[in-house]
Scaffold this motif. Structure first.
Motif, PDB file in Angstrom:
ATOM      1  N   SER A 120     -22.069  -1.251  11.127  1.00 25.68           N
ATOM      2  CA  SER A 120     -21.449  -2.044  10.057  1.00 25.68           C
ATOM      3  C   SER A 120     -22.108  -1.717   8.715  1.00 25.68           C
ATOM      4  O   SER A 120     -23.192  -1.130   8.663  1.00 25.68           O
ATOM      5  N   PRO A 121     -21.498  -2.119   7.600  1.00 29.50           N
ATOM      6  CA  PRO A 121     -22.073  -1.843   6.266  1.00 29.50           C
ATOM      7  C   PRO A 121     -23.187  -2.805   5.868  1.00 29.50           C
ATOM      8  O   PRO A 121     -23.715  -2.714   4.754  1.00 29.50           O
ATOM      9  N   HIS A 122     -23.554  -3.731   6.752  1.00 26.51           N
ATOM     10  CA  HIS A 122     -24.596  -4.710   6.437  1.00 26.51           C
ATOM     11  C   HIS A 122     -25.962  -4.111   6.779  1.00 26.51           C
ATOM     12  O   HIS A 122     -26.307  -3.936   7.944  1.00 26.51           O
ATOM     13  N   ILE A 123     -26.735  -3.820   5.766  1.00 25.22           N
ATOM     14  CA  ILE A 123     -27.985  -3.057   5.904  1.00 25.22           C
ATOM     15  C   ILE A 123     -29.026  -3.800   6.730  1.00 25.22           C
ATOM     16  O   ILE A 123     -29.738  -3.207   7.542  1.00 25.22           O
ATOM     17  N   PHE A 124     -29.132  -5.113   6.560  1.00 23.42           N
ATOM     18  CA  PHE A 124     -30.236  -5.874   7.156  1.00 23.42           C
ATOM     19  C   PHE A 124     -29.829  -6.652   8.421  1.00 23.42           C
ATOM     20  O   PHE A 124     -30.567  -7.540   8.855  1.00 23.42           O
ATOM     21  N   THR A 125     -28.683  -6.334   8.977  1.00 26.99           N
ATOM     22  CA  THR A 125     -28.218  -7.039  10.180  1.00 26.99           C
ATOM     23  C   THR A 125     -29.231  -6.926  11.320  1.00 26.99           C
ATOM     24  O   THR A 125     -29.736  -5.849  11.606  1.00 26.99           O
ATOM     25  N   GLY A 126     -29.526  -8.053  11.964  1.00 29.36           N
ATOM     26  CA  GLY A 126     -30.380  -8.057  13.147  1.00 29.36           C
ATOM     27  C   GLY A 126     -31.854  -8.243  12.873  1.00 29.36           C
ATOM     28  O   GLY A 126     -32.631  -8.417  13.814  1.00 29.36           O
ATOM     29  N   VAL A 127     -32.274  -8.205  11.585  1.00 32.33           N
ATOM     30  CA  VAL A 127     -33.712  -8.328  11.305  1.00 32.33           C
ATOM     31  C   VAL A 127     -34.040  -9.556  10.455  1.00 32.33           C
ATOM     32  O   VAL A 127     -35.213  -9.913  10.306  1.00 32.33           O
ATOM     33  N   LEU A 128     -33.032 -10.216   9.894  1.00 34.83           N
ATOM     34  CA  LEU A 128     -33.293 -11.335   8.986  1.00 34.83           C
ATOM     35  C   LEU A 128     -33.486 -12.649   9.741  1.00 34.83           C
ATOM     36  O   LEU A 128     -32.738 -12.967  10.662  1.00 34.83           O
ATOM     37  N   LYS A 129     -34.508 -13.407   9.323  1.00 31.95           N
ATOM     38  CA  LYS A 129     -34.767 -14.743   9.873  1.00 31.95           C
ATOM     39  C   LYS A 129     -34.844 -15.744   8.713  1.00 31.95           C
ATOM     40  O   LYS A 129     -35.426 -15.455   7.660  1.00 31.95           O
ATOM     41  N   CYS A 130     -34.258 -16.911   8.951  1.00 27.82           N
ATOM     42  CA  CYS A 130     -34.259 -17.966   7.935  1.00 27.82           C
ATOM     43  C   CYS A 130     -35.626 -18.652   7.891  1.00 27.82           C
ATOM     44  O   CYS A 130     -36.136 -19.099   8.926  1.00 27.82           O
ATOM     45  N   VAL A 131     -36.228 -18.756   6.695  1.00 27.48           N
ATOM     46  CA  VAL A 131     -37.524 -19.405   6.548  1.00 27.48           C
ATOM     47  C   VAL A 131     -37.417 -20.909   6.801  1.00 27.48           C
ATOM     48  O   VAL A 131     -38.308 -21.521   7.387  1.00 27.48           O
TER      49      VAL A 131
END
Length: 484
Positions: free
Chosen positions: A276-287
């Motif tokens: 997909s075009p989403h660069i940070f998919t799968g690594v982001l976590k909500c603080v």
């Protein structure tokens, strides 16, 4: 009872008393007459060995069983029919299938009586022992063959042809292998799409069939393409081993291990996310709540032009358990690069490179010593094998010595694997530091899928928050970045 006579003589037995064709025929006819049996057909293999079942008249006899011509097979001695317990058991099964008896005129091999059938049961046990013993010897031989760098499997992998016991590169197929690796490394396609691309181009696998996801994976994960042969990879995994420098490589080790990292990173992500075009998919976590950040794409028209933007939102927001606002990918990219630039990478890389070089040199010396020990171990194995073949040592002695050598090899290869793994990890860490050092300068030159591939390969987790509602990069705060 209708009886078929089977007679055989080998060349060296022609003149021996009792083994000539005439002598066997006379005695068998007399025996059949004494039992009041009718001889309906005689099969004679003249000058043929009993080492296997590949004999003209024996083959005809086994074919005639189907037609019900006779009820019993009569031989003068068992060794006229076969010298192999395994072949005997195979033939007796065939006889039983068609309700045909078997009798030796001078021995207790006889399926027409209870005692004879008991004896055949013992023959079956011997046949099983012979099969298992033969299997052990075959496996030992194939293992030895593989350890010498020879190809011990029938079909070679795509990209190679057999040249006797070894492999040589098939240049035409090697180009297909390179294309598969290069296509996967773009990050734009998964294995299923690559399989379809190969089929659309008219390429076929080594077996001549269409490509599938599994065959693409087999190519991408097979170390033979960097010159290392795997043995017992799928079966007998407890005896798995690798032999390096067996063939000329088609793929560089750097490219091969980069592909392994991509496969590993994609294995925990949905296939659609991987491209997909989403660069940070799968690594982001909500603080705010620790939840996973999902991605979405928004489109709008302004002045007859279509604009597309990519955002990330906390998965728990849809359940009402988190109030984190969505974060624009463009702002996140800026803050990601700012976070990288805060680190004093120059000194960190220099210090790491110095210590890593020294450690790598020491490890390489140890690896050379271990490889030399493995070579000596193989020489000893060959000596034990030679001594066994020439009856200088017993089967038990050979098993004991092979067991000892296997234990030594296991420890050496485990130590070798640890050393190589440490070198690989250190090289990976050094490469990561250098990549991060130049990342800010080169990020703008990368395509979206290249940025995504970088994140997949090196980043484990990014904890992010949006502290303000303003539409500025400063409203996005990256608290921490964890690398793989």
């Amino acid at each position: 009872m209708k009886v078929a006579l089977y007679i055989r003589v080998s060349t060296e037995e022609q003149a021996e008393e009792g083994y000539s064709i005439k002598a066997q025929l006379n005695r068998l006819e007399s025996y059949a007459a004494s039992q009041d049996w009718k001889v309906v057909k005689t099969y004679i293999d003249d000058g043929q060995s009993a080492k296997d079942m590949n004999r003209t008249e024996l083959t005809k006899m086994l074919e005639d069983i189907n037609d019900g011509i006779f009820d019993c097979v009569l031989v003068y001695r068992l060794d006229r029919l076969t010298r192999s317990v395994l072949d005997l058991y195979t033939m007796l099964n065939t006889f039983e299938q068609y309700n045909v008896k078997f009798k030796s005129a001078t021995e207790v091999y006889d399926t027409t009586t209870a005692m004879g059938r008991l004896f055949i049961t013992l023959v079956a046990a011997l046949a099983q022992w012979e099969r298992e013993n033969m299997g052990e010897r075959i496996r030992m031989g194939l293992n030895q063959k593989a350890k010498e760098g020879k190809w011990a499997i029938n079909v070679p992998p795509v990209g190679f042809d057999r040249a006797g016991d070894f492999l040589k590169i098939n240049e035409k197929e090697a180009e297909v292998v390179k294309e598969i690796f290069d296509t996967y490394l773009t990050g734009l396609y998964g294995m299923t799409k690559i399989a379809k691309m190969m089929n659309d181009k008219g390429y076929r696998s080594k077996a001549g069939v269409s490509w599938k996801t599994a065959t693409i994976r087999y190519v991408l994960t097979n170390k033979i393409y960097i010159g290392t042969m795997r043995y017992n990879y799928r079966v007998n995994k407890e005896q798995y081993f690798e032999v390096e420098n067996v063939v000329d490589p088609i793929i560089t080790p750097e490219k091969f291990y980069e592909v392994q990292e991509m496969i590993k990173s994609r294995s925990v992500k949905h296939p659609r996310r991987a491209t997909s075009p989403h660069i940070f998919t799968g690594v982001l976590k909500c603080v705010r709540c620790g939840g996973v950040m999902n991605s979405k794409t928004s489109s709008m028209k302004r002045n007859n032009k279509k604009y597309t933007s990519h955002h990330y939102y906390c998965n728990n927001k849809r359940y009402g358990t988190c109030d984190a606002p969505s974060i624009a990918q463009s702002y996140l990219e800026i803050q990601f690069l700012n976070k990288i630039s805060e680190w004093n990478l120059k000194n960190e890389v220099t210090d790491y490179a110095t210590s890593s070089l020294s450690e790598k040199n020491n490890s390489n010396i140890k690896i050379i010593k271990i490889n030399n020990e493995l070579v000596e171990l193989e020489k000893r194995r060959s000596k034990w094998q030679y001594a066994w073949v020439n009856n200088m040592i017993s089967d038990d002695d050979l098993r004991k010595r092979n067991f000892e050598e296997d234990e030594k090899e296991k420890k050496l290869r485990e130590e070798l694997w640890n050393l190589q793994n440490n070198i690989e990890n250190n090289s990976k860490d050094a490469k990561l530091s250098l990549l991060l050092k130049d990342l800010q300068k080169n990020w703008s030159k990368l395509e979206t899928h290249e940025k995504k591939k970088f994140i997949q390969l090196v980043v484990k987790e990014i904890k992010v928050n949006k502290t303000e509602q303003r539409l500025t990069p400063e409203s996005v705060v990256i608290e921490s970045i964890a690398f793989l």
